[in-house]
Design an enzyme around this catalytic site. Structure first.
Site, short mmCIF file in Angstrom:
data_model
loop_
_atom_site.label_atom_id
_atom_site.label_comp_id
_atom_site.label_asym_id
_atom_site.label_seq_id
_atom_site.Cartn_x
_atom_site.Cartn_y
_atom_site.Cartn_z
N HIS A 24 1.97 4.65 -3.00
CA HIS A 24 2.28 6.29 -2.36
C HIS A 24 3.67 6.66 -3.08
CE1 HIS A 24 -1.79 6.34 -0.83
NE2 HIS A 24 -1.46 5.89 0.47
N HIS A 68 0.74 -1.23 0.06
CA HIS A 68 -0.02 0.00 -0.02
C HIS A 68 0.93 1.21 0.03
CE1 HIS A 68 -3.83 2.46 0.95
NE2 HIS A 68 -2.79 2.90 1.74
N GLU A 69 1.87 1.40 0.96
CA GLU A 69 2.74 2.42 1.23
C GLU A 69 3.56 2.56 -0.14
OE1 GLU A 69 2.15 4.86 3.00
OE2 GLU A 69 0.55 3.66 4.15
#
Length: 380
Positions: free
Chosen positions: A32, A28-29
């Site tokens: 980003h 997930h990160e």
């Protein structure tokens, strides 16, 4: 009575839960991070976990990669961000425009939106790749949606379904395989369903009211779901090429996301009890149980949880990625940034809402594992 499967030990459950969370946090990160790098944004840190740093290293771009003490979560910190709302610090605002060019807060709105959306997007992509890998290695289930047997007295029997009927659609949704019937009926709350069947060369419309039943997953976890009382024929597994596997992975990810959304809607509208939702303790318990069934079961559950993580993060709640995107949408409409005080209040309210929900779900989790029953027994 069916004998229950052995429960995995606490150490095994904690280890597998931490492993799954760590992997999905990096995924997930990482979304980003990669999107930020694509737009040339400076990044201070990429962290797995919260709290005190256990170990880490700096890369040549100046980003600190670190593993923190509490391994349940993680974050990417863009240079100049003061808080979760990505508000710039006073020191950053005082810098000349040229020195702020490569900071997140200075990027165009559309780039910031892509960076925020990249986290949930990569969760969905990760699940698609896992499902596609399963389909390539094991084949794709494609059992024809034809009823081979109807249980006497069942919901299907009462509605007039007979062996040999082909289910064409349920509530307007096309049915391509028997597995689609199962997925649709499982999330039912007992409301009447409009079912189109093909029989004798013509279509017929029936109304079926699914029976609500409770079932045991083998570990003692009880779930409440709809049931028609029909059986499929021999299960068919088709071999697929990589492109077909990815296509099926996308289709199933969309279907699972729709099921999650429908379940959440049912809870909000009161059709389904909040008690049926699990929190972090229940998730950890189920993770250990699935991992005890083998590596493939663990990976499959990780794909399902990745879809959940992507969906939840897109909810329009401040503190979540979806909340950021809503604020960006408002900014686009107003053609100017939202005031700092308004953003702070929004994120404070979002944090309070999330903590309240987490407390309720944890309370449910403690009840599901028998804590309140045992406490009541001790006090009585």
């Amino acid at each position: 009575m069916t004998e229950l499967l052995p429960q995995p030990g606490l150490g095994f459950t904690l280890l597998t839960y931490i492993l799954m969370v760590a992997v999905l946090v990096v995924v997930h990160e990482g979304g980003h991070y990669l999107a930020g790098r694509m737009f040339g944004i400076k990044i201070d840190a990429f962290a797995v976990g919260f709290g005190r740093e256990l170990f880490g290293w700096n890369d040549k771009r100046g980003t600190r990669w670190k593993v923190n003490l509490v391994p349940l979560g993680g974050y990417v910190k863009f240079t100049g961000d003061m808080n979760e709302a990505s508000q710039p610090s006073p020191e950053v605002l005082a810098l000349p425009a040229a020195e702020r060019a490569d900071l997140f807060v200075s990027k165009p709105l559309w780039q910031r939106a892509i960076v925020v959306a990249a986290g949930p997007a990569i969760n969905f992509a990760f699940a698609i790749l896992i499902l596609a890998g399963f389909y390539m290695a094991l084949g794709h289930p494609l059992t024809p949606p034809v009823v081979s047997m109807v249980q006497p007295g069942s919901a299907a029997a009462k509605a007039g379904i007979v062996a040999g009927d082909r289910i064409v659609s349920i509530d307007g949704e096309a049915i391509g395989r028997f597995e689609d019937i199962v997925n649709t009926v499982m999330i039912s709350t007992g409301e009447p369903m409009r079912v189109v069947i093909a029989r004798g060369g013509s279509d017929k419309i029936l109304t079926i009211v699914p029976a609500m039943v409770k079932s045991n997953d083998g570990f003692g976890n009880i779930s409440r779901h709809g049931q028609l009382g029909i059986a499929r024929g021999d299960k068919v597994i088709e071999r697929v090429n990589p492109f077909e596997a990815v296509g099926y992975g996308i289709s199933d990810t969309i279907s699972i996301t729709g099921s999650i959304a429908s379940t959440l809607k049912q809870v909000v509208t009161g059709q389904r009890s909040l008690d049926e939702l699990g929190g972090p303790l229940k998730t950890g318990q189920v993770t250990g149980q699935q991992a005890s069934l083998g590596v493939l079961a663990f990976i499959a559950f990780m794909a399902f949880f990745s879809i959940n993580l992507g969906f939840i993060n897109l909810l329009p709640i401040p503190m979540l990625d979806g909340g950021h995107l809503v604020l960006y949408a408002v900014e686009a409409i107003r053609r100017q940034p939202i005031g700092a005080r308004v953003q702070e209040l929004a994120f404070m309210s979002g944090f309070a809402a999330l903590m309240t929900l987490m407390a309720v779900l944890t309370w449910n989790d403690l009840g599901s594992v028998g804590v309140w029953d045992r406490l009541s027994g001790w006090l009585s």
